[in-house]
Scaffold this active site. Structure first.
Site, mmCIF file in Angstrom:
data_model
loop_
_atom_site.group_PDB
_atom_site.id
_atom_site.type_symbol
_atom_site.label_atom_id
_atom_site.label_comp_id
_atom_site.label_asym_id
_atom_site.label_seq_id
_atom_site.Cartn_x
_atom_site.Cartn_y
_atom_site.Cartn_z
ATOM 1 N N HIS A 1 0.841 -1.205 0.000
ATOM 2 C CA HIS A 1 0.000 0.000 0.000
ATOM 3 C C HIS A 1 0.872 1.249 0.000
ATOM 4 O O HIS A 1 1.593 1.515 0.960
ATOM 5 C CB HIS A 1 -0.921 0.008 1.218
ATOM 6 C CG HIS A 1 -1.954 1.096 1.165
ATOM 7 N ND1 HIS A 1 -2.946 1.128 0.206
ATOM 8 C CD2 HIS A 1 -2.148 2.203 1.925
ATOM 9 C CE1 HIS A 1 -3.714 2.192 0.397
ATOM 10 N NE2 HIS A 1 -3.246 2.875 1.422
ATOM 11 N N HIS B 1 0.976 5.556 -1.336
ATOM 12 C CA HIS B 1 0.594 6.781 -2.053
ATOM 13 C C HIS B 1 1.913 7.532 -2.223
ATOM 14 O O HIS B 1 2.399 8.170 -1.278
ATOM 15 C CB HIS B 1 -0.388 7.631 -1.254
ATOM 16 C CG HIS B 1 -1.609 6.879 -0.778
ATOM 17 N ND1 HIS B 1 -2.634 6.530 -1.613
ATOM 18 C CD2 HIS B 1 -1.947 6.416 0.447
ATOM 19 C CE1 HIS B 1 -3.563 5.880 -0.920
ATOM 20 N NE2 HIS B 1 -3.171 5.795 0.323
ATOM 21 N N ARG C 1 -4.740 15.385 6.854
ATOM 22 C CA ARG C 1 -5.258 15.301 5.495
ATOM 23 C C ARG C 1 -5.313 16.677 4.840
ATOM 24 O O ARG C 1 -5.065 16.809 3.629
ATOM 25 C CB ARG C 1 -6.645 14.654 5.496
ATOM 26 C CG ARG C 1 -7.089 14.238 4.109
ATOM 27 C CD ARG C 1 -8.453 13.581 4.135
ATOM 28 N NE ARG C 1 -9.521 14.532 4.407
ATOM 29 C CZ ARG C 1 -10.802 14.335 4.087
ATOM 30 N NH1 ARG C 1 -11.159 13.195 3.517
ATOM 31 N NH2 ARG C 1 -11.723 15.232 4.370
ATOM 32 N N TYR D 1 -5.105 7.839 -6.803
ATOM 33 C CA TYR D 1 -6.360 8.571 -6.990
ATOM 34 C C TYR D 1 -6.159 9.989 -7.511
ATOM 35 O O TYR D 1 -7.114 10.732 -7.716
ATOM 36 C CB TYR D 1 -7.176 8.607 -5.680
ATOM 37 C CG TYR D 1 -6.442 9.146 -4.463
ATOM 38 C CD1 TYR D 1 -6.335 10.514 -4.240
ATOM 39 C CD2 TYR D 1 -5.855 8.274 -3.537
ATOM 40 C CE1 TYR D 1 -5.669 11.003 -3.131
ATOM 41 C CE2 TYR D 1 -5.183 8.758 -2.421
ATOM 42 C CZ TYR D 1 -5.093 10.123 -2.229
ATOM 43 O OH TYR D 1 -4.410 10.599 -1.130
ATOM 44 N N HIS E 1 -11.822 3.928 -3.173
ATOM 45 C CA HIS E 1 -11.047 4.680 -2.179
ATOM 46 C C HIS E 1 -11.478 4.313 -0.768
ATOM 47 O O HIS E 1 -10.653 4.023 0.092
ATOM 48 C CB HIS E 1 -11.146 6.194 -2.388
ATOM 49 C CG HIS E 1 -10.341 6.931 -1.353
ATOM 50 N ND1 HIS E 1 -10.848 7.245 -0.108
ATOM 51 C CD2 HIS E 1 -9.060 7.340 -1.352
ATOM 52 C CE1 HIS E 1 -9.904 7.819 0.617
ATOM 53 N NE2 HIS E 1 -8.811 7.895 -0.124
ATOM 54 N N ARG F 1 -16.445 6.207 2.242
ATOM 55 C CA ARG F 1 -16.655 7.654 2.301
ATOM 56 C C ARG F 1 -16.715 8.241 0.900
ATOM 57 O O ARG F 1 -17.454 9.192 0.635
ATOM 58 C CB ARG F 1 -15.478 8.346 3.011
ATOM 59 C CG ARG F 1 -15.422 8.185 4.510
ATOM 60 C CD ARG F 1 -14.292 9.023 5.099
ATOM 61 N NE ARG F 1 -12.984 8.387 5.039
ATOM 62 C CZ ARG F 1 -11.935 8.867 4.404
ATOM 63 N NH1 ARG F 1 -11.999 10.003 3.734
ATOM 64 N NH2 ARG F 1 -10.773 8.217 4.437
ATOM 65 N N HIS G 1 -9.589 1.195 1.208
ATOM 66 C CA HIS G 1 -9.353 1.644 2.586
ATOM 67 C C HIS G 1 -10.564 1.244 3.422
ATOM 68 O O HIS G 1 -11.701 1.571 3.070
ATOM 69 C CB HIS G 1 -9.246 3.172 2.645
ATOM 70 C CG HIS G 1 -8.001 3.733 2.029
ATOM 71 N ND1 HIS G 1 -8.032 4.661 1.022
ATOM 72 C CD2 HIS G 1 -6.691 3.523 2.293
ATOM 73 C CE1 HIS G 1 -6.798 5.010 0.695
ATOM 74 N NE2 HIS G 1 -5.956 4.328 1.444
ATOM 75 N N GLU H 1 -10.479 2.858 8.739
ATOM 76 C CA GLU H 1 -9.239 3.410 9.286
ATOM 77 C C GLU H 1 -9.539 4.291 10.489
ATOM 78 O O GLU H 1 -8.748 4.366 11.428
ATOM 79 C CB GLU H 1 -8.503 4.216 8.210
ATOM 80 C CG GLU H 1 -7.181 4.837 8.683
ATOM 81 C CD GLU H 1 -6.419 5.554 7.586
ATOM 82 O OE1 GLU H 1 -6.977 5.698 6.483
ATOM 83 O OE2 GLU H 1 -5.264 5.962 7.826
ATOM 84 N N HIS I 1 -5.798 -1.174 6.136
ATOM 85 C CA HIS I 1 -5.915 -0.731 7.533
ATOM 86 C C HIS I 1 -6.752 -1.713 8.360
ATOM 87 O O HIS I 1 -6.232 -2.327 9.279
ATOM 88 C CB HIS I 1 -6.452 0.707 7.684
ATOM 89 C CG HIS I 1 -5.631 1.724 6.981
ATOM 90 N ND1 HIS I 1 -4.298 1.909 7.265
ATOM 91 C CD2 HIS I 1 -5.931 2.604 5.987
ATOM 92 C CE1 HIS I 1 -3.812 2.861 6.482
ATOM 93 N NE2 HIS I 1 -4.783 3.288 5.691
ATOM 94 N N ASP J 1 2.292 2.981 2.997
ATOM 95 C CA ASP J 1 1.202 3.940 2.896
ATOM 96 C C ASP J 1 1.680 5.377 2.695
ATOM 97 O O ASP J 1 1.993 5.784 1.601
ATOM 98 C CB ASP J 1 0.309 3.794 4.145
ATOM 99 C CG ASP J 1 -0.996 4.567 4.040
ATOM 100 O OD1 ASP J 1 -1.206 5.250 3.028
ATOM 101 O OD2 ASP J 1 -1.814 4.490 4.976
HETATM 102 ZN ZN ZN Z 1 -3.859 4.744 1.994
#
Ligand code: ZN
Length: 427
Positions: free
Chosen positions: A37, A39, A60, A99, A182, A185, A209, A212, A246, A297
């Protein structure tokens, strides 16, 4: 052990006299590690988010500032170095949960997969095997529209995602293409089935995901009257090709469902600690029938040994028991199970016919000296890796990447440039 010219392991026998021209690996040799995993762009946040406290959600916000500044060229330059850092640490395969698809205002690039193609090229140039997990990301939260930088992530609806992914032409045949939801959510319920169906028809990996944060569970319960795991299962998204990333805040029923479906649970312990996510029920998931994989991650660290050790340490802290996972189980999570979750079953083993992806570790460093070989995974770190082989070719040696060169200084330059551009853009 020797390698064939096609990049696979041809023999695991001890060779007293290596064939002419052979490169002999010293120390302890592991199969190549799988980073299940990633990003890649989050690497630019390392060491820059530890002021002022906060939560996952405030972190975030900082991540979004960065996401607003990347274009295909800039992403290629950063990702090539991040993947090179992974190779130096012993990762020979990576699952990029991707993404960041579109231009800053959500407009499609001339090639709608330009960002994914940049990642694919970066992986080729860094010598790491890439599984591009193309993420469907349609809503800012359950029932809310994408806003601000999130518009870069969205394809409008499931049909928009499907048409973009079906037009994928990376030009890098070594890339495995998989799908991602994703999260519950970001993907409304009517889009879960089509994305899961696309992956199932191709037996492609499907990553998501999952649970989490407690807030995600609460929103899902409020809106759908289900846990995220139940919702995914109801819409056909849980199966042996699924990886739940997660899997931190689960009910007993969720654990049973994931186990029954033989979905993989990908833990990212350094990230889960860094973002104050919590500690998931790893042993219970494994016992229920869910294989475990590991990922770095957001790349607060990039080190397979650190993740494997932290998986076991989390268990010890959570339960007051030692040895919740054997060293062999930790190694399986860091190698074979991770590669399988990335659509490369059979990789990550020292066995005839497996890809010759090898990681040689010094056994006489200050960290590894005196260790029983089978327990080195609980003592070493990435600085103890001295040679990395992918496809039978040496790609890194003594901390230097053969194709990329010195990685640290180049990374520093790229990251500084990104944040400088970011400051200018937001001033
Ligand atoms: Zn992630």
């Amino acid at each position: 052990m020797t390698c064939a010219s096609d990049g696979t392991i041809s023999s695991t026998a001890q060779e007293d006299t290596p064939p002419p021209g052979a490169h002999r690996l010293s120390g302890l040799v592991f199969p190549g590690f799988a980073n299940a995993h990633s990003h890649a762009f989050h690497r630019a946040l390392r060491g820059r988010t530890h002021h002022g406290g906060g939560t996952f959600w405030t972190w975030r916000d900082t991540m979004y500032q960065l996401a607003g500044r990347l274009d295909p060229d800039g992403y290629y330059r950063l990702a090539r170095l991040v993947y090179a850092e992974m190779v130096l640490a012993g990762f020979t395969g990576v699952g990029e949960f991707h993404y960041l698809h579109h231009d800053r205002d959500g407009t499609r690039y001339a090639d709608p997969n330009a960002m994914g193609a940049a990642l694919a090229q970066a992986a080729v140039d860094a010598g790491i095997r890439l599984t591009l997990l193309d993420a469907c990301y349609l809503t800012g939260g359950i029932g809310t529209e994408l806003a601000g930088v999130q518009r870069r992530f969205g394809d409008g609806d499931a049909d928009g995602w499907l048409s973009r992914v079906d037009s994928w032409r990376s030009g890098t045949p070594s890339t495995v293409l998989g799908a991602a939801l994703h999260s519950v959510r970001a993907v409304p319920v009517e889009a879960i089935g089509p994305v899961a169906g696309w992956a199932a028809a191709r037996k492609a990996p499907l990553h998501v995901h999952l649970s989490e944060q407690p807030a995600e569970n609460a929103a899902c319960q409020e809106y759908y009257g289900r846990t995220p795991t139940e919702l995914l299962d109801e819409h056909g998204a849980l199966g042996e090709h699924t990886t739940a990333v997660h899997a931190t805040h689960l009910t007993t029923g969720d654990i049973g469902l994931l186990g029954d479906r033989h979905a993989t649970a990908c833990f990212c312990p350094s990230t889960e600690a860094d973002l104050a996510d919590g500690i998931g029920p790893a042993r219970e998931l494994r016992d229920a029938g869910a294989p475990l994989a590991l990922g770095t991650d957001q790349h607060a660290v990039i080190d397979p040994f650190t993740e494997a050790r932290a998986l076991e340490h989390g268990e010890r802290l959570r339960t007051g028991q030692r040895g919740r996972f054997s060293p062999a189980e930790l190694l399986a999570a860091a190698t074979e199970a991770g590669h399988a979750a990335l659509g490369r079953p059979g990789a990550g083993r020292l066995a005839v016919g497996a890809p010759a992806d090898l990681v040689a570790v010094d056994t006489d460093t200050v960290r590894t000296a005196g260790c029983a070989p089978e327990q080195v995974i609980l003592a070493a770190n990435s600085a103890d890796v001295h040679t990395v082989v992918v496809d039978g070719r040496v790609v890194a040696r003594e901390g230097r990447h053969e194709a990329v060169g010195e990685v640290g200084r180049q990374l520093a330059g790229q990251i500084e440039r990104l944040w400088r551009d970011s400051r200018e853009g937001h001033s």
